[in-house]
Design an enzyme around this catalytic site. Structure first.
Site, PDB file in Angstrom:
ATOM      1  N   GLY A 274       0.801  -1.216   0.000  1.00 19.13           N
ATOM      2  CA  GLY A 274       0.000   0.000   0.000  1.00 19.13           C
ATOM      3  C   GLY A 274       0.839   1.274   0.000  1.00 19.13           C
ATOM      4  O   GLY A 274       0.387   2.315   0.464  1.00 19.13           O
TER       5      GLY A 274
ATOM      6  N   ASN B 132       1.734   3.027  -2.637  1.00 20.64           N
ATOM      7  CA  ASN B 132       1.059   3.983  -3.525  1.00 20.64           C
ATOM      8  C   ASN B 132      -0.213   4.519  -2.881  1.00 20.64           C
ATOM      9  O   ASN B 132      -0.533   5.699  -3.021  1.00 20.64           O
ATOM     10  CB  ASN B 132       0.728   3.335  -4.876  1.00 20.64           C
ATOM     11  CG  ASN B 132       1.922   3.317  -5.809  1.00 20.64           C
ATOM     12  OD1 ASN B 132       2.311   4.351  -6.348  1.00 20.64           O
ATOM     13  ND2 ASN B 132       2.531   2.148  -5.969  1.00 20.64           N
TER      14      ASN B 132
ATOM     15  N   MET C 173      -3.194  -7.178  -7.399  1.00 15.20           N
ATOM     16  CA  MET C 173      -2.672  -8.322  -8.135  1.00 15.20           C
ATOM     17  C   MET C 173      -3.776  -9.240  -8.676  1.00 15.20           C
ATOM     18  O   MET C 173      -3.749 -10.451  -8.481  1.00 15.20           O
ATOM     19  CB  MET C 173      -1.720  -9.134  -7.232  1.00 15.20           C
ATOM     20  CG  MET C 173      -0.620  -8.295  -6.611  1.00 15.20           C
ATOM     21  SD  MET C 173       0.367  -7.382  -7.809  1.00 15.20           S
ATOM     22  CE  MET C 173       1.426  -8.687  -8.367  1.00 15.20           C
TER      23      MET C 173
ATOM     24  N   ILE D  20      -6.288  -9.973 -12.245  1.00 15.37           N
ATOM     25  CA  ILE D  20      -6.596  -9.643 -13.630  1.00 15.37           C
ATOM     26  C   ILE D  20      -8.116  -9.496 -13.704  1.00 15.37           C
ATOM     27  O   ILE D  20      -8.850 -10.375 -13.239  1.00 15.37           O
ATOM     28  CB  ILE D  20      -6.137 -10.784 -14.571  1.00 15.37           C
ATOM     29  CG1 ILE D  20      -4.619 -10.939 -14.483  1.00 15.37           C
ATOM     30  CG2 ILE D  20      -6.584 -10.508 -16.001  1.00 15.37           C
ATOM     31  CD1 ILE D  20      -4.087 -12.189 -15.164  1.00 15.37           C
TER      32      ILE D  20
ATOM     33  N   ASN E  84      -4.370   1.996 -13.834  1.00 11.44           N
ATOM     34  CA  ASN E  84      -3.437   1.146 -13.101  1.00 11.44           C
ATOM     35  C   ASN E  84      -2.031   1.720 -13.178  1.00 11.44           C
ATOM     36  O   ASN E  84      -1.668   2.347 -14.166  1.00 11.44           O
ATOM     37  CB  ASN E  84      -3.451  -0.259 -13.738  1.00 11.44           C
ATOM     38  CG  ASN E  84      -2.523  -1.233 -13.049  1.00 11.44           C
ATOM     39  OD1 ASN E  84      -2.517  -1.341 -11.817  1.00 11.44           O
ATOM     40  ND2 ASN E  84      -1.720  -1.951 -13.822  1.00 11.44           N
TER      41      ASN E  84
ATOM     42  N   HIS F  25       1.956   0.683 -13.258  1.00  9.82           N
ATOM     43  CA  HIS F  25       2.773  -0.497 -13.552  1.00  9.82           C
ATOM     44  C   HIS F  25       4.255  -0.101 -13.530  1.00  9.82           C
ATOM     45  O   HIS F  25       4.623   0.915 -14.121  1.00  9.82           O
ATOM     46  CB  HIS F  25       2.367  -1.058 -14.925  1.00  9.82           C
ATOM     47  CG  HIS F  25       2.987  -2.379 -15.226  1.00  9.82           C
ATOM     48  ND1 HIS F  25       2.536  -3.557 -14.685  1.00  9.82           N
ATOM     49  CD2 HIS F  25       4.049  -2.706 -16.000  1.00  9.82           C
ATOM     50  CE1 HIS F  25       3.290  -4.562 -15.118  1.00  9.82           C
ATOM     51  NE2 HIS F  25       4.216  -4.069 -15.919  1.00  9.82           N
TER      52      HIS F  25
END
Ligand code: GRF
Length: 186
Positions: A12, A14, A88, A90, A103, A105
């Site tokens: 966490g 971010n 995590m 999809i 998102n 990345h």
């Protein structure tokens, strides 16, 4: 004020950065949602007084069933934007057809899509590295790029120092992307 949800699975970092940069000024983080009941980010969100929701995938038979539930929870918060920050999972079209999501990345997409991007980027011979904020679509890490920032790599750099640089970029471009997108919604 605009309303966002932040989705995470682990530390966490971010999420904490968003709490410090955008929460309460450009928008409200109305929900912090995780698929991991042991995620450290839970403490960070609770500390900031943000509603935490835990949705474990083991309780659902299919990805679609999980996503259906995820969408229902997020819609109940009337969010303008969903922000995935180390989430995590999809997502399927059940999710992407109903919610606007972005998102973060840790690579220069389209390089190193998917898991272990940081490590794969570090061990590559690419002269540049960086991070990307992109729209979430059903193609894993394949949505249109919103913001990307790169740096020139040092040949003898340690993984730790490399990681630190990626982190610093993430902490800069994710709030920037959120502010830009929410401004466009006005
Ligand atoms: C970040 O590097 C993000 O880019 C990746 O997972 C990491 C999440 O870290 N998808 P944190 O939970 O925000 O600390």
């Amino acid at each position: 004020m605009k309303r966002i949800a932040v989705l995470f699975s682990g530390e966490g970092g971010n999420l904490q950065n968003l709490i410090e940069t955008v929460h309460g000024n450009t928008c409200h983080i109305v929900c912090a949602l995780t698929d991991n009941p042991n995620a450290n980010g839970i403490i960070k969100a609770k500390h900031a007084g943000i509603d935490v929701r835990v949705l474990e995938h083991r309780h659902f038979k299919t990805r679609e069933a999980f996503d259906q539930h995820l969408v229902a929870i997020l819609q109940s918060y009337c969010i303008d934007l969903c922000v995935m920050a180390g989430f995590m999972r999809i997502v399927t079209p059940v999710f992407t057809s109903q919610l606007k999501a972005i998102n973060i990345h840790p690579s220069l997409l389209p390089r190193f899509k998917g898991a272990h991007a940081l490590e794969r980027s570090f061990y590559s011979a690419d002269p540049l590295a960086g991070a990307t904020v992109h729209h979430v679509t059903e193609e894993l890490d394949g949505g249109a790029v919103i913001l990307q920032q790169a740096f020139q790599r040092d040949t003898d750099e340690s993984f730790q120092s490399f990681h630190k640089k990626i982190r610093a970029i993430e902490y800069e471009i994710l709030p920037k992307a959120i502010i830009g997108l929410l401004n466009d919604l006005k």
